[in-house]
Each structure stands twice: as C-alpha cells, then as structure tokens.
Design a protein around this motif. Structure first.
Motif, PDB file in Angstrom:
ATOM      1  N   LEU A  33       0.829  -1.211   0.000  1.00 46.46           N
ATOM      2  CA  LEU A  33       0.000   0.000   0.000  1.00 46.46           C
ATOM      3  C   LEU A  33       0.864   1.262   0.000  1.00 46.46           C
ATOM      4  CD1 LEU A  33      -2.983  -0.823   2.387  1.00 46.46           C
ATOM      5  CD2 LEU A  33      -2.730  -1.208  -0.057  1.00 46.46           C
ATOM      6  N   GLU A  34       1.995   1.195   0.700  1.00 45.70           N
ATOM      7  CA  GLU A  34       2.877   2.365   0.693  1.00 45.70           C
ATOM      8  C   GLU A  34       3.439   2.612  -0.703  1.00 45.70           C
ATOM      9  OE1 GLU A  34       4.293   1.649   5.311  1.00 45.70           O
ATOM     10  OE2 GLU A  34       5.747   1.406   3.694  1.00 45.70           O
ATOM     11  N   TRP A  35       3.841   1.534  -1.346  1.00 48.34           N
ATOM     12  CA  TRP A  35       4.413   1.689  -2.693  1.00 48.34           C
ATOM     13  C   TRP A  35       3.348   2.015  -3.722  1.00 48.34           C
ATOM     14  CZ3 TRP A  35       9.298   1.954  -4.725  1.00 48.34           C
ATOM     15  CH2 TRP A  35      10.315   1.899  -3.771  1.00 48.34           C
ATOM     16  N   GLU A  36       2.131   1.689  -3.401  1.00 42.63           N
ATOM     17  CA  GLU A  36       1.043   2.069  -4.304  1.00 42.63           C
ATOM     18  C   GLU A  36       1.034   3.592  -4.479  1.00 42.63           C
ATOM     19  OE1 GLU A  36      -2.873   1.579  -2.724  1.00 42.63           O
ATOM     20  OE2 GLU A  36      -3.779   1.478  -4.703  1.00 42.63           O
ATOM     21  N   LEU A  37       1.202   4.294  -3.356  1.00 45.82           N
ATOM     22  CA  LEU A  37       1.212   5.759  -3.431  1.00 45.82           C
ATOM     23  C   LEU A  37       2.421   6.273  -4.205  1.00 45.82           C
ATOM     24  CD1 LEU A  37       0.040   7.135   0.018  1.00 45.82           C
ATOM     25  CD2 LEU A  37      -1.049   7.387  -2.204  1.00 45.82           C
ATOM     26  N   VAL A  38       3.558   5.604  -3.998  1.00 45.82           N
ATOM     27  CA  VAL A  38       4.762   6.018  -4.725  1.00 45.82           C
ATOM     28  C   VAL A  38       4.543   5.872  -6.226  1.00 45.82           C
ATOM     29  CG1 VAL A  38       7.166   5.452  -5.165  1.00 45.82           C
ATOM     30  CG2 VAL A  38       6.315   5.456  -2.821  1.00 45.82           C
TER      31      VAL A  38
END
Lengths: 289, 188
Positions: free
Chosen positions: A137-142
């Motif tokens: 989910l964090e990398w989704e934003l990236v």
C-alpha cells in the motif's frame, strides 16, 4: 418438486456500448492520445543499472500467471505492464524491488478495470510473503505519484472491437479471432521489444496474426494475408510496412514461445513446476502453426 | 483540511487531500477478503514464489520515503502549495480558503489500516493536520492570468512534463466562462 439451478457469472460487466464502438471519433481520439502513455525511454539503456531485460520477462511471466489464475479481465495484465514500464522509465530501481513493483502495478490495474479487484493480501501471498500488505500500500502511493495518477492508459485491448467491426469476417469467427488476438496482446506485453510500440499497432498486428493463423486451417480464405494487412493498416492509420514487421514479430514471439513450451513438455527431466513457469499464456498452447 | 483547486478542472489531479499532498482519488486498498470472492486461493498456487530473493524491508522503507518526498516536492512546485504544512506559496495559483464545502464523509480517510489515515506517509508528512479539519474547511485555487505557462500536466510517464503537444480535454474544460479569477486574496 423441481429444483431450479441458475448459475450466473458472479462478475458484473458492462455491456459493450455500441454508441462508443460504432463511432469513429472514439477510435480517432484513442489514436490521438495513445502515445502519451508510452514509456519515455528504453530504460535498460538509460535508467536502470540493476534490472536486466530477463528480469522484466521473469516478473512479467509471474504477473501473467497471477492474472490468469485469478481470472482477471484481459486488460489488467497489459495495463499493469504499462504502469511497470512507465515507472521503470523514470525511477532507477533495484531488482529486489521489482516483484513488489509488479504486484503494485497489478493491484492498481485491477482496481481500475475490475468490479471486485485483487486484494493486497492475495498479491502478497503470490510473492511468497516476501512483501507485506502494508508495504504494497505504501508503494502504491509512490507508483501513483510517479505515474502522476494517470492510470487510464490506452491499451491494445481498447482497439480490438473497433478493428473487428470493420473487418469482413463472419460473425461466428469473431469470438475466436478476438480470443487469439487477446492472447497475442498478452504475449506482446511480456516481451520488452513491444513496450515502446503504440498500442494500436500491437492491436492491429495481433488481429492480423490471429486471422492469418486461423485462415491456415481453411481451404478458402476470404482475404489474402497481404490484403488483410493493408485493410488493417488503413483502419488504425498504421504504416503498412511497420504493421507487417510488427505482425511478423508477434508471430516469431508466438512460435518461440510455443517451441519453448513443447520443448519443456518433451523434456521429461523438467518438473511440473518449471513447466508451469513457461512464459506461454495457456490459451496459445493449443494453437498450431 | 481540504483544499480545492479549480485551476485544472476535470483532471485526475483536481482535489487534494491535505494530509498527503496527493489527490483525493481513493488509493485505499481492498484489504479484506470480500464475501463471495470467486477468485482462487493463492496459498497452494504454483505461481506463489519469490522471484529475486529476500526483500530488505529497511531499504524498501528508505526508498519509499525518498520517492514520496520527491513526489511531494514536485507537487509543491507544480501547485505552489506546501502540502506538508498546508500553506499556499508564491506562484501561478492563487489559493483561497473556502468554508462549508465539506465533501461527503465517504471521501474522508478511513479504513482498517493506519487508524483513519493512509499508511505509507511518514509521520513528518502528516504533521499539522487535524482530523476534524476535513469536514468543512476547504481552499480553492485559481490560475493567475499573468502566467504564460500552461497549467496542464502531461499524463505520460515520470519526468515528461515538458515538450508534449496535446492534452486530453475534459468536460469541465468547456466551463471557462464560469471560472472566477481571484488575484491576491490569499489567506494562510
């Protein structure tokens, strides 16, 4: 007492909108905007230091397997590959992040295209839990940030119906042509040499390859392959020679992929696991060239 | 706190969620298995494999923070708005606070993860935001007419904001006449 059993496809899909598919303006607009969504450079040469072309093939093959197994809509895999390529064209990435990136791209493409999308947990299990849902989910934003939230990329699938409806093919053949063309599109998405091609060209080449492949089984073809290529080129304003080259490349990749698959099948020493990792989409395995 | 940008109507980037400097289009994942999920269970799948060896969580964390910081910096320059402190800056856009424009509660951040916030934003990026601000405080911004630069962003890949000829039109592009120009009515 009689029991009635109704099995309904649990996935809800919109019906094909004839107002959109039968309007040339839609096709023209797709042709106008498609190039905006291509990766900006051949990133193995100018951006990536750690990632090699064979690694892209590995992650692409894995993504295709996951999409097939999860019965994703056909567009999900090529769209996810588009996100992956666009991200990699701008951000130097270590190879240890590549599978996470592939998972994120499937996550996003599935959310954009499907009524009930892939879950983060499921995707993490497919990485053999080497990543956590939180990280996904964090990398989704990236990834969203780096793609500037422009997710509605044009894919070859967007052109298929527009092309098919302009071809003099019998109705009953259309679904088979469509199915083969979709498989070729998936095959192209696993191969980096198609990554910079406009989606319309891949779509046109895939439809051409599908029809030519199917016509070989028949005694009388309605259209010679050359005439067909010319007609197809007109439909999507593609240069005839480029289209021919593209179609030949698709056929070569298909042949290569089939030979690889058959070699693996003959080769008894290979375990079943390795067989299933062959990069041939399952649908193509039945095709005879 | 909600900031609303009128300058680029209809595009994907049209409404910012103050706590991250990122658009309000929901990025929240479908975290829980849905009832009636017809997809196969991946636990015993052959596609279940780790491709490139173990993943270093620490490195992931560092790279994620660095890339997010880059995105936020880019957004700050693009919109002359500091999304960390929620402060308008000097630039092409005039930001104005708008009251009582609360969005439906469904747009507010919530969910099973992060206790009401999206995960993935380091605490430093979240400072200065209060939960209740989301309800009815908003800002609108307008493009200053003196700017020679077109506000449109290319939808291509990363690092391609210049040199593109075309852009996609959106329905709201046809509402130019209704735009209200605000010159220097800025509030902090």
């Amino acid at each position: 007492m009689e029991l009635l059993c109704c099995e309904v496809d649990p996935i809800r899909r919109a019906v094909r909108d004839r107002n959109l598919l039968q309007d040339d303006r839609v096709l023209q607009n797709l042709l106008t905007i498609e190039e905006r969504y291509l990766p900006q450079c051949s990133y193995f040469k100018c951006v990536q230091k750690d990632i090699q072309p064979y690694m892209r093939r590995m992650v692409a093959t894995w993504m295709l397997e996951v999409c097939e197994e999860q019965k994703c809509e056909e567009e999900v895999f090529p769209l996810a590959m588009n996100y992956l390529d666009r991200f990699l064209a701008g951000v130097p990435t270590p190879k240890s992040h590549l599978q996470l990136l592939g998972a994120v791209c499937m996550f996003l493409a599935s959310k954009l295209k499907e009524t009930s999308p892939l879950t983060a947990e499921k995707l993490c299990i497919y990485t053999d839990n080497s990543i956590k849902p939180q990280e996904l989910l964090e990398w989704e934003l990236v990834v969203l940030g780096k793609l500037k939230w422009n997710l509605a990329a044009v894919t070859p699938h967007d052109f298929i119906e527009h092309i098919l409806r302009k071809l003099p093919q019998q109705r009953e053949k259309l679904s088979l042509i469509r199915k083969h063309a979709q498989t070729f599109i998936a095959l192209c998405a696993t191969d980096f040499k198609f990554a910079m091609y406009p989606p319309s060209m891949i779509a046109t080449g895939s439809v051409g390859a599908a029809i030519c492949g199917l016509q070989q089984d028949e005694e009388v073809s309605s259209l010679t392959c050359d005439a067909l290529t010319e007609l197809l080129a007109k439909i999507t304003n593609t240069d005839v020679d480029c289209l021919k080259a593209c179609q030949e490349q698709i056929e070569a990749v298909l042949l290569n992929s089939l030979q690889q698959y058959r070699q693996d099948q003959r080769d008894g020493s290979k375990s079943e696991d390795e067989l299933d990792q062959a990069s041939t989409p399952t649908d193509v395995r039945d095709i005879d060239l | 706190m909600r900031w609303h940008s009128k300058a680029q109507p209809g595009s994907v980037v049209s409404s910012f969620r103050g706590d991250q400097g990122l658009p309000c289009v929901s990025a929240a994942g479908t975290m829980s298995e849905q009832a009636g999920d017809v997809r196969p269970n991946p636990s015993s799948s052959k596609a279940r494999r780790c491709l490139f060896g173990p993943v270093d969580s620490e490195q992931l964390r560092r790279d994620c923070d660095a890339l997010m910081a880059g995105c936020i910096k880019e957004a700050r320059e693009r919109w002359n708005f500091d999304f960390v402190t929620e402060t308008p800056l000097e630039g092409d856009f005039a930001w104005e606070r708008v009251w009582g424009l609360g969005l439906p509660k469904i747009c507010l951040p919530k969910g099973p993860l992060g206790g009401g916030r999206r995960p993935g934003t380091s605490p430093a990026l979240l400072q200065g935001t209060a939960e209740e601000d989301h309800v009815d405080l908003s800002l609108s911004c307008t493009l200053m007419p003196h700017s020679g630069e077109r506000p449109e962003e290319s939808p291509g890949g990363p690092g391609d904001s210049e040199g593109r000829k075309r852009r996609q039109t959106s329905m709201t592009d046809f509402y130019h006449s209704k735009r209200r120009l605000i010159f220097s009515k800025r509030k902090p």
